[in-house]
Write a protein that holds these residues in place. Structure first.
Motif, mmCIF file in Angstrom:
data_model
loop_
_atom_site.group_PDB
_atom_site.id
_atom_site.type_symbol
_atom_site.label_atom_id
_atom_site.label_comp_id
_atom_site.label_asym_id
_atom_site.label_seq_id
_atom_site.Cartn_x
_atom_site.Cartn_y
_atom_site.Cartn_z
ATOM 1 N N ASP A 20 0.865 -1.185 0.000
ATOM 2 C CA ASP A 20 0.000 0.000 0.000
ATOM 3 C C ASP A 20 0.901 1.236 0.000
ATOM 4 N N TYR A 22 0.985 5.035 0.362
ATOM 5 C CA TYR A 22 0.054 5.948 1.005
ATOM 6 C C TYR A 22 0.791 7.178 1.530
ATOM 7 N N CYS A 29 -6.506 7.337 1.482
ATOM 8 C CA CYS A 29 -5.606 6.369 2.128
ATOM 9 C C CYS A 29 -6.150 5.971 3.493
ATOM 10 N N MET A 32 -8.795 3.515 3.035
ATOM 11 C CA MET A 32 -8.256 2.216 2.630
ATOM 12 C C MET A 32 -7.665 1.443 3.814
ATOM 13 N N LEU A 36 -7.490 -2.679 4.344
ATOM 14 C CA LEU A 36 -6.231 -3.435 4.310
ATOM 15 C C LEU A 36 -6.052 -4.269 5.571
ATOM 16 N N VAL A 49 1.149 -7.933 4.134
ATOM 17 C CA VAL A 49 0.680 -6.601 3.761
ATOM 18 C C VAL A 49 1.653 -5.585 4.355
ATOM 19 N N LYS A 51 2.997 -1.291 4.198
ATOM 20 C CA LYS A 51 2.625 0.069 3.838
ATOM 21 C C LYS A 51 3.899 0.864 3.569
ATOM 22 N N PRO A 70 -4.225 6.312 -2.661
ATOM 23 C CA PRO A 70 -3.456 5.093 -2.474
ATOM 24 C C PRO A 70 -3.250 4.334 -3.780
ATOM 25 N N THR A 71 -2.103 3.675 -3.895
ATOM 26 C CA THR A 71 -1.838 2.736 -4.980
ATOM 27 C C THR A 71 -1.461 1.418 -4.330
ATOM 28 N N LEU A 72 -2.107 0.359 -4.766
ATOM 29 C CA LEU A 72 -1.854 -0.987 -4.245
ATOM 30 C C LEU A 72 -1.156 -1.808 -5.317
ATOM 31 N N SER A 85 -4.971 1.848 -8.429
ATOM 32 C CA SER A 85 -4.918 3.128 -7.720
ATOM 33 C C SER A 85 -6.312 3.471 -7.232
ATOM 34 N N LEU A 93 -10.809 -6.498 -3.302
ATOM 35 C CA LEU A 93 -9.422 -6.774 -2.923
ATOM 36 C C LEU A 93 -9.259 -8.240 -2.528
#
Length: 102
Positions: A20, A22, A29, A32, A36, A49, A51, A70-72, A85, A93
């Motif tokens: 993530d 952020y 974010c 999100m 997450l 996971v 960040k 956010p971009t994952l 994004s 997800l």
């Protein structure tokens, strides 16, 4: 024990890594974050996971061409499997993670 680099974390064998990108000041974010956490709990032991704060790690964000947050990104053994994004609903997800788990 020395801290692992981002590249070492996403390249390690074993479970996929959901990243993530952020920033603390980013409203979406913050939206999100609990999603997450939910996915991390749901796939505990099967998915890592992490960040990455784009303000503290601009080189990593630039390397992966993160332009919006956010971009994952989902990686497995260093290979990028998926990218999105913006805010991603928990069910979407979970579907993405599920399809990439072996």
């Amino acid at each position: 024990m020395p801290k692992k680099s981002f590249q070492e974390i996403i390249s390690s064998p074993g479970m996929p890594v959901l990243v993530d990108f952020y920033a603390d000041w980013c409203g979406p974010c913050k939206t999100m974050a609990p999603i997450l956490q939910q996915v991390a709990r749901q796939y505990e032991g099967k998915l890592k996971v992490i960040k990455i704060d784009v303000d503290k790690n601009p080189a990593v964000a630039q390397q992966y061409r993160v332009q919006g947050i956010p971009t994952l990104l989902l990686f497995h053994q260093g290979k990028q499997l998926w990218r999105q994004s913006g805010v991603v609903p928990a069910h979407q997800l979970s579907q993405v993670v599920q399809q990439h788990l072996k």
